[in-house]
Scaffold this active site. Sequence first.
Site, PDB file in Angstrom:
ATOM      1  N   TYR A  42       2.418  27.745 -30.362  1.00  0.00           N
ATOM      2  CA  TYR A  42       1.265  28.642 -30.506  1.00  0.00           C
ATOM      3  C   TYR A  42       0.380  28.581 -29.268  1.00  0.00           C
ATOM      4  O   TYR A  42       0.099  27.493 -28.753  1.00  0.00           O
ATOM      5  CB  TYR A  42       0.449  28.263 -31.748  1.00  0.00           C
ATOM      6  CG  TYR A  42       1.175  28.449 -33.054  1.00  0.00           C
ATOM      7  CD1 TYR A  42       1.847  29.637 -33.331  1.00  0.00           C
ATOM      8  CD2 TYR A  42       1.182  27.454 -34.014  1.00  0.00           C
ATOM      9  CE1 TYR A  42       2.513  29.820 -34.529  1.00  0.00           C
ATOM     10  CE2 TYR A  42       1.848  27.625 -35.227  1.00  0.00           C
ATOM     11  CZ  TYR A  42       2.514  28.811 -35.471  1.00  0.00           C
ATOM     12  OH  TYR A  42       3.172  28.993 -36.657  1.00  0.00           O
ATOM     13  N   ASP A  50      -1.424  11.909 -38.195  1.00  0.00           N
ATOM     14  CA  ASP A  50      -0.206  11.127 -38.001  1.00  0.00           C
ATOM     15  C   ASP A  50       0.042  10.238 -39.213  1.00  0.00           C
ATOM     16  O   ASP A  50      -0.300  10.622 -40.327  1.00  0.00           O
ATOM     17  CB  ASP A  50      -0.354  10.283 -36.712  1.00  0.00           C
ATOM     18  CG  ASP A  50       0.956  10.159 -35.941  1.00  0.00           C
ATOM     19  OD1 ASP A  50       1.857   9.460 -36.444  1.00  0.00           O
ATOM     20  OD2 ASP A  50       1.074  10.744 -34.858  1.00  0.00           O
ATOM     21  N   SER A  74       5.944  12.949 -28.345  1.00  0.00           N
ATOM     22  CA  SER A  74       4.779  12.364 -29.023  1.00  0.00           C
ATOM     23  C   SER A  74       3.962  11.512 -28.064  1.00  0.00           C
ATOM     24  O   SER A  74       2.731  11.570 -28.030  1.00  0.00           O
ATOM     25  CB  SER A  74       5.224  11.451 -30.173  1.00  0.00           C
ATOM     26  OG  SER A  74       5.505  12.154 -31.329  1.00  0.00           O
ATOM     27  N   THR A 127      -2.703  26.089 -28.703  1.00  0.00           N
ATOM     28  CA  THR A 127      -2.540  24.651 -28.483  1.00  0.00           C
ATOM     29  C   THR A 127      -2.260  24.378 -27.003  1.00  0.00           C
ATOM     30  O   THR A 127      -1.895  25.278 -26.254  1.00  0.00           O
ATOM     31  CB  THR A 127      -1.359  24.078 -29.290  1.00  0.00           C
ATOM     32  OG1 THR A 127      -0.142  24.598 -28.755  1.00  0.00           O
ATOM     33  CG2 THR A 127      -1.458  24.416 -30.767  1.00  0.00           C
ATOM     34  N   HIS A 162       4.079   4.839 -35.976  1.00  0.00           N
ATOM     35  CA  HIS A 162       3.951   5.938 -35.008  1.00  0.00           C
ATOM     36  C   HIS A 162       2.482   6.238 -34.684  1.00  0.00           C
ATOM     37  O   HIS A 162       2.098   6.371 -33.513  1.00  0.00           O
ATOM     38  CB  HIS A 162       4.642   7.183 -35.564  1.00  0.00           C
ATOM     39  CG  HIS A 162       4.754   8.324 -34.617  1.00  0.00           C
ATOM     40  ND1 HIS A 162       3.754   9.281 -34.493  1.00  0.00           N
ATOM     41  CD2 HIS A 162       5.734   8.691 -33.754  1.00  0.00           C
ATOM     42  CE1 HIS A 162       4.120  10.175 -33.590  1.00  0.00           C
ATOM     43  NE2 HIS A 162       5.319   9.851 -33.122  1.00  0.00           N
ATOM     44  N   ASP A 215      -6.284  -4.564 -30.243  1.00  0.00           N
ATOM     45  CA  ASP A 215      -6.521  -3.616 -29.143  1.00  0.00           C
ATOM     46  C   ASP A 215      -7.206  -2.335 -29.615  1.00  0.00           C
ATOM     47  O   ASP A 215      -7.670  -1.535 -28.792  1.00  0.00           O
ATOM     48  CB  ASP A 215      -5.202  -3.246 -28.455  1.00  0.00           C
ATOM     49  CG  ASP A 215      -4.527  -4.448 -27.814  1.00  0.00           C
ATOM     50  OD1 ASP A 215      -5.032  -5.569 -27.979  1.00  0.00           O
ATOM     51  OD2 ASP A 215      -3.490  -4.261 -27.159  1.00  0.00           O
ATOM     52  N   ASN A 256      11.848  17.057 -29.168  1.00  0.00           N
ATOM     53  CA  ASN A 256      12.787  16.164 -28.467  1.00  0.00           C
ATOM     54  C   ASN A 256      14.236  16.641 -28.531  1.00  0.00           C
ATOM     55  O   ASN A 256      15.143  15.839 -28.644  1.00  0.00           O
ATOM     56  CB  ASN A 256      12.697  14.755 -29.068  1.00  0.00           C
ATOM     57  CG  ASN A 256      11.310  14.171 -28.961  1.00  0.00           C
ATOM     58  OD1 ASN A 256      10.551  14.518 -28.064  1.00  0.00           O
ATOM     59  ND2 ASN A 256      10.971  13.287 -29.872  1.00  0.00           N
ATOM     60  N   ALA A 272       3.373  23.498 -31.210  1.00  0.00           N
ATOM     61  CA  ALA A 272       3.186  23.564 -29.751  1.00  0.00           C
ATOM     62  C   ALA A 272       3.443  24.962 -29.203  1.00  0.00           C
ATOM     63  O   ALA A 272       2.922  25.329 -28.155  1.00  0.00           O
ATOM     64  CB  ALA A 272       4.098  22.545 -29.067  1.00  0.00           C
TER      65      ALA A 272
END
Length: 377
Positions: A268, A131, A318, A271, A164, A140, A255, A266
């Site tokens: 494939y 990312d 995401s 995954t 992100h 945190d 999205n 995604a």
Amino acid sequence: MDTTAFLHWLQDTVAAEEGPSAIRRIIRFQEPSDYSQFLREWSELSTPSQQQAVKQIQIIRAISCRLPAKETLSRFAGRVWIENDFRITVDAAPQKSLSAEKGIPWGIQHVKAPLAWSTTTGHRIKIGVIDTGVDFSHPDLRHSLSRGINLINRSMLPHDDNGHGTHIAGTIAAANQVHGMIGIAPRAQVYPVKAFDHNGSAFVSDIVLGIDWCVRNKVQIINMSFGMKTRSKALLNSITNAYNAGVIVVASSGNDGKRRSVDYPARYPQTVSVGASTRLRRVAPFSNRGAYIDIYAPGDKIVSAWLRGKYHEMSGTSMATSHVSGAIALLLAYKPGLSPADIKSILKRSVQPLRGTKAPKLTGELDIMRMLQAADR
């Protein structure tokens, strides 16, 4: 293959191709011996500036560099393949900045993570988050982070200059019970892999290098909260390598609100493809959906960690993907040694049905308690 001829061609082309017509391309070698020979000669005969212009991607026997858009490498046909080194973007947009967040965000409650913590907290499970990096100073995340790698600047830690990646890491493994938020798997370890720049943009070649790094560093889960519309053989090849090494890859579906299509990677089958759902247990309007989706998870108005110790509310597939990566960490700590195929099967067997007349009937929403029960059967 005449690797010396290829090397001279590459030196000439790299030197000439700085104009606007040049684009990044990936060149993959068919034979391991050709690639090894090329790397040896390249390290001996190329200049430092040429070496900087050519990125080595050893996991798939390839290099990436700027070349003419119409270059086909016909003179080396059958020995090398060429494809565009596409740009990929992260799958979400920030909506609201918040100064504080206390307790357990709605999505983490919704998938029943707190009910599982007496059984599993994801202890010592390694999750690679490819990312924008992460905010190492966020209170945190302090106990949840390993060093990771910065593929954009190897001399620096993978610091987040976008937000992100920090948001994704928070949902997966934030651990600040008293003053901040808690993620799905608070005892898991996030390995930030910075492949995306401050705009949330990366090249396929950097994603491939990130996957390679995760495999070599024995990461068990790779979170990929990004996507692109175009198929890439280089990306498929590296994901297949990870899958065969026992690494589970979790990817966001995109999205675009499409009913029969999802983004790569995604799409494939190697995954776990994740769509987004809402508080009302419905598919989020922005989420891609359809037969390619393996599971849905909360992705609408998700609050998580942000830069400079703050919090942000974001929506996107995401966010849904990070919930599933955290859930798999809980599962792997509970049942070590599960293969990627085992994990995908357990997830798909244990979903909660979605609501709505148009809800997909063949898949549903993440439910961590049902997931753990399915793992025992």
